[in-house]
Design a protein around this motif. Structure first.
Motif, mmCIF file in Angstrom:
data_model
loop_
_atom_site.group_PDB
_atom_site.id
_atom_site.type_symbol
_atom_site.label_atom_id
_atom_site.label_comp_id
_atom_site.label_asym_id
_atom_site.label_seq_id
_atom_site.Cartn_x
_atom_site.Cartn_y
_atom_site.Cartn_z
ATOM 1 N N LEU A 63 -2.383 -35.305 6.278
ATOM 2 C CA LEU A 63 -1.726 -34.528 7.322
ATOM 3 C C LEU A 63 -0.989 -33.360 6.673
ATOM 4 N N ALA A 64 -0.498 -32.427 7.508
ATOM 5 C CA ALA A 64 0.214 -31.264 6.974
ATOM 6 C C ALA A 64 1.518 -31.045 7.723
ATOM 7 N N GLY A 68 1.609 -26.418 6.950
ATOM 8 C CA GLY A 68 0.678 -26.498 5.832
ATOM 9 C C GLY A 68 1.366 -26.372 4.492
ATOM 10 N N GLY A 69 2.695 -26.228 4.495
ATOM 11 C CA GLY A 69 3.433 -26.108 3.245
ATOM 12 C C GLY A 69 3.483 -27.387 2.448
ATOM 13 N N GLY A 76 3.074 -41.274 3.549
ATOM 14 C CA GLY A 76 4.178 -40.381 3.229
ATOM 15 C C GLY A 76 4.130 -39.780 1.845
ATOM 16 N N SER A 77 3.235 -40.235 0.990
ATOM 17 C CA SER A 77 3.150 -39.693 -0.369
ATOM 18 C C SER A 77 2.577 -38.280 -0.337
ATOM 19 N N GLU A 78 3.134 -37.422 -1.174
ATOM 20 C CA GLU A 78 2.796 -36.001 -1.160
ATOM 21 C C GLU A 78 1.531 -35.708 -1.958
ATOM 22 N N ILE A 79 0.715 -34.813 -1.419
ATOM 23 C CA ILE A 79 -0.495 -34.352 -2.102
ATOM 24 C C ILE A 79 -0.254 -32.999 -2.755
ATOM 25 N N ALA A 80 0.377 -32.081 -2.019
ATOM 26 C CA ALA A 80 0.651 -30.733 -2.532
ATOM 27 C C ALA A 80 1.777 -30.114 -1.729
ATOM 28 N N LYS A 188 4.102 -18.495 1.353
ATOM 29 C CA LYS A 188 2.936 -17.666 1.687
ATOM 30 C C LYS A 188 1.724 -18.531 2.018
ATOM 31 N N ALA A 189 1.487 -19.586 1.245
ATOM 32 C CA ALA A 189 0.347 -20.473 1.502
ATOM 33 C C ALA A 189 0.645 -21.497 2.583
ATOM 34 N N ALA A 190 1.894 -21.526 3.037
ATOM 35 C CA ALA A 190 2.299 -22.489 4.062
ATOM 36 C C ALA A 190 2.095 -21.886 5.440
#
Length: 269
Positions: A63-64, A68-69, A76-80, A188-190
């Motif tokens: 999920l994002a 998307g940030g 709940g673990s973070e990917i990026a 910016k990428a978010a």
């Protein structure tokens, strides 16, 4: 197109105005999953506010959050993550100096706010699934802010701030209104265009085979990149104009109607 993925915005789209998830919407998402079409979420909310929706919708995909940030797993673990540049955070607070807006900063998994009073704070307690930490000074968070939100019911004032912010930092950050009373600033990428692209890439699915659902300006980047875009019935005309279809409003279960009317009939058995 071959529909292989559906990605929905949350506030103003998936949930009703009172932030509730209706039985009709839950049932429609389960019908979609029964047709072997994956479903997930992208939201301006922090991850803490998206996670409570995972179980009722049986989401088992990435999920994002923060437009998307932050990409994260259902546990709940973070990917990026893509935080805001410090210089942009400093500049945005300078632009808002003397402007009658409340200030929220999301960092370190917490919500920091200039006040804990008002209807929007009450709604955000539900949306972010946490209480605000009230403070006047945010400077120690400038290096790690995932999202800044400026809050006001004065629509011309907030639109003016949005225009000035876009002119100053639009090439270094994502600046958009997630609601008419919220001006969000993320990295910016978010943005939801890159966010949906990242979700699709994680699943090995082409954007051309992805459907997106949304209602506000911050949804337009994903409308532009997905194979099919559906706007909610209460969306501003400028957002509706960029959609392939317009459903009913979020308070009239627009996501459920979109699934049953515009998506499932196009799904290849």
């Amino acid at each position: 197109m071959t529909i292989r993925l559906v990605v929905s915005d949350v506030d103003g789209t998936l949930v009703r105005k009172d932030k509730s998830l209706s039985p009709q919407t839950i049932a429609a998402v389960h019908r979609l999953r029964a047709a072997n079409v994956p479903f997930t979420l992208i939201s301006a909310r922090p991850a803490s506010g998206v996670l409570p929706l995972v179980a009722p919708l049986s989401i088992d995909l990435p999920l994002a959050a923060f437009n998307g940030g932050v990409l994260f797993r259902p546990d709940g673990s973070e990917i990026a993550s893509h935080p805001i540049e410090r210089a942009v955070v400093e500049g945005m607070f300078a632009l808002a100096d003397g402007v009658a807006v409340d200030r929220w900063v999301f960092a370190d998994g917490q919500w920091f706010a200039s006040t804990d009073q008002g209807d929007h704070v009450a709604h955000e307690r539900i949306a972010s699934n946490q209480a605000p930490v009230v403070r006047r000074d945010f400077t120690d968070l400038y290096d790690r802010a995932d999202k800044i939100t400026f809050v006001s019911d004065d629509r011309p004032l907030l639109r003016d701030l949005a225009e000035r912010a876009g002119a100053a930092y639009g090439d270094r950050a994502t600046i958009a209104q997630s609601q008419v009373y919220y001006l969000d600033v993320t990295g910016k990428a978010a943005n939801k265009g890159d966010g949906v692209a990242a979700l699709a890439d994680l699943l090995g699915i082409a954007l051309a085979d992805t459907v997106v659902l949304g209602d506000m300006d911050n949804d337009l980047p994903m409308f532009a990149r997905a194979g099919l875009a559906v706007a909610m019935g209460q969306a501003p005309d400028a957002v509706k104009a960029k959609a392939d279809f317009v459903s009913s409003s979020n308070d009239e279960d627009g996501v459920a109607r979109a699934i049953d009317t515009y998506i499932l009939p196009k799904v290849t058995p």
